[in-house]
Scaffold this active site. Structure first.
Site, short mmCIF file in Angstrom:
data_model
loop_
_atom_site.label_atom_id
_atom_site.label_comp_id
_atom_site.label_asym_id
_atom_site.label_seq_id
_atom_site.Cartn_x
_atom_site.Cartn_y
_atom_site.Cartn_z
N GLU A 139 -17.41 -54.92 13.88
CA GLU A 139 -17.54 -55.44 12.59
C GLU A 139 -18.74 -54.58 11.73
OE1 GLU A 139 -16.21 -59.62 14.51
OE2 GLU A 139 -18.34 -59.50 13.48
N PRO A 158 -12.13 -58.07 20.09
CA PRO A 158 -11.38 -59.01 21.31
C PRO A 158 -11.86 -60.36 20.96
CG PRO A 158 -13.59 -58.08 22.03
CD PRO A 158 -13.55 -57.53 20.68
N GLU A 159 -12.25 -61.00 19.95
CA GLU A 159 -12.47 -62.38 19.59
C GLU A 159 -11.45 -63.39 20.32
OE1 GLU A 159 -15.24 -60.35 16.83
OE2 GLU A 159 -13.08 -60.00 17.67
N ALA A 160 -10.19 -62.93 20.00
CA ALA A 160 -9.20 -63.81 20.47
C ALA A 160 -9.04 -63.74 21.78
CB ALA A 160 -7.56 -63.41 19.96
#
Length: 285
Positions: A139, A158-160
């Site tokens: 980010e 890869p947050e999900a």
């Protein structure tokens, strides 16, 4: 290029205050007009903890006021750019009984402010991705003006996969950099991509062998620093703003920018240098 001046875990920089807190998680180096900010927690892949966020914010505040710096390079120490947020610290916070929504929101806003500060820097910013860049690491790279990646670098959001959500302007920046379809694929799958694919889709501007990353970044920074600072600031600001402007507004800003340059001492220096066949020496005035 001038000799390197190192500010490692220090609070002074060329005789002036650099940060308002001592540095433990970052190191800062100056090569003439080029300042390199290095994330320095290699044992945890340069993950951001609260201390790291505070130090990074402090460095960004100081750089915003640094008229000698023209280029800022952001990179990592060791084999990672940054693995993102320190999940061990986050897990500890979530287990605390007093982890109210207000307290959690405050922490999230501290993250968001890093991108705001990075985007608002007057200097040209370059992310040198020396290794894994995921989550917050990826980010912050998006918030830089230019990105170069070593072939060993992997990049992703890869947050999900961790039941989390993106921050730091990803949902605004990423579609504008790679397009909505590719942004959706990266965000919704959470998969990591290698540097070669990142270059192919425009996420990074160049991918190069690991051994060539440092000289490539140094050469790019030198090229950027040789340009007129005023022209760079104007171009950077308008490039960031252009998505919210129509053609008429952009052309009006171009006119204002050109007028500002025509009034500058640097324009005279650039013209004389061209006529005299020499390298210009710009002062940012």
């Amino acid at each position: 290029m001038s000799s390197c001046q190192v500010i490692d875990r220090s609070i002074t920089f060329d005789g002036m205050v650099l940060t308002d807190i001592p540095l433990a998680d970052l190191s800062v180096h100056r090569h003439g007009p080029v300042v390199t900010v290095r994330l320095a927690r290699p044992d945890v892949l340069n993950a951001f903890r609260a201390r790291t966020r505070a130090e990074f914010a402090s460095v960004l505040r100081a750089l915003r006021a640094d008229e000698q710096a023209r280029v800022v390079v952001l990179t990592g120490e060791g084999r990672a750019f940054s693995a993102g947020q320190d999940l061990r610290e986050l897990g500890g916070l979530l287990r605390e009984e007093d982890a109210s929504d207000d307290r959690l929101r405050e922490g999230i806003e501290e993250l968001q402010e890093l991108t705001r500060a990075l985007l608002s820097l007057p200097q040209v910013t370059v992310a040198a991705l020396n290794g894994v860049a995921v989550g917050l690491g990826a980010e912050l790279a998006l918030a830089c003006d230019l990105r170069i990646a070593a072939h060993s670098a992997t990049i992703g959001f890869p947050e999900a996969r961790r039941a989390m959500f993106q921050t730091n302007g990803v949902m605004w920046l990423l579609p504008r950099i790679v397009g909505l379809a590719r942004a959706g694929h990266l965000v919704l799958t959470g998969r990591l991509i290698e540097a070669a694919e990142a270059e192919r889709i425009g996420l990074v501007h160049r991918a190069c062998p690991d051994a060539e990353l440092a000289p490539a970044v140094e050469a790019l920074a030198a090229d950027l620093a040789a340009n007129a600072p005023g022209s760079l600031r104007l171009a950077k600001r308008l490039l960031r703003d252009t998505w919210g402007l129509d053609l008429t507004e952009v052309m009006a800003r171009e006119t204002d920018g050109m007028l500002a340059c025509l009034r500058s001492r640097d324009l005279r220096e650039g013209t004389l240098a061209f006529l005299e066949g020499r390298t210009p020496h710009y002062e940012g005035r």
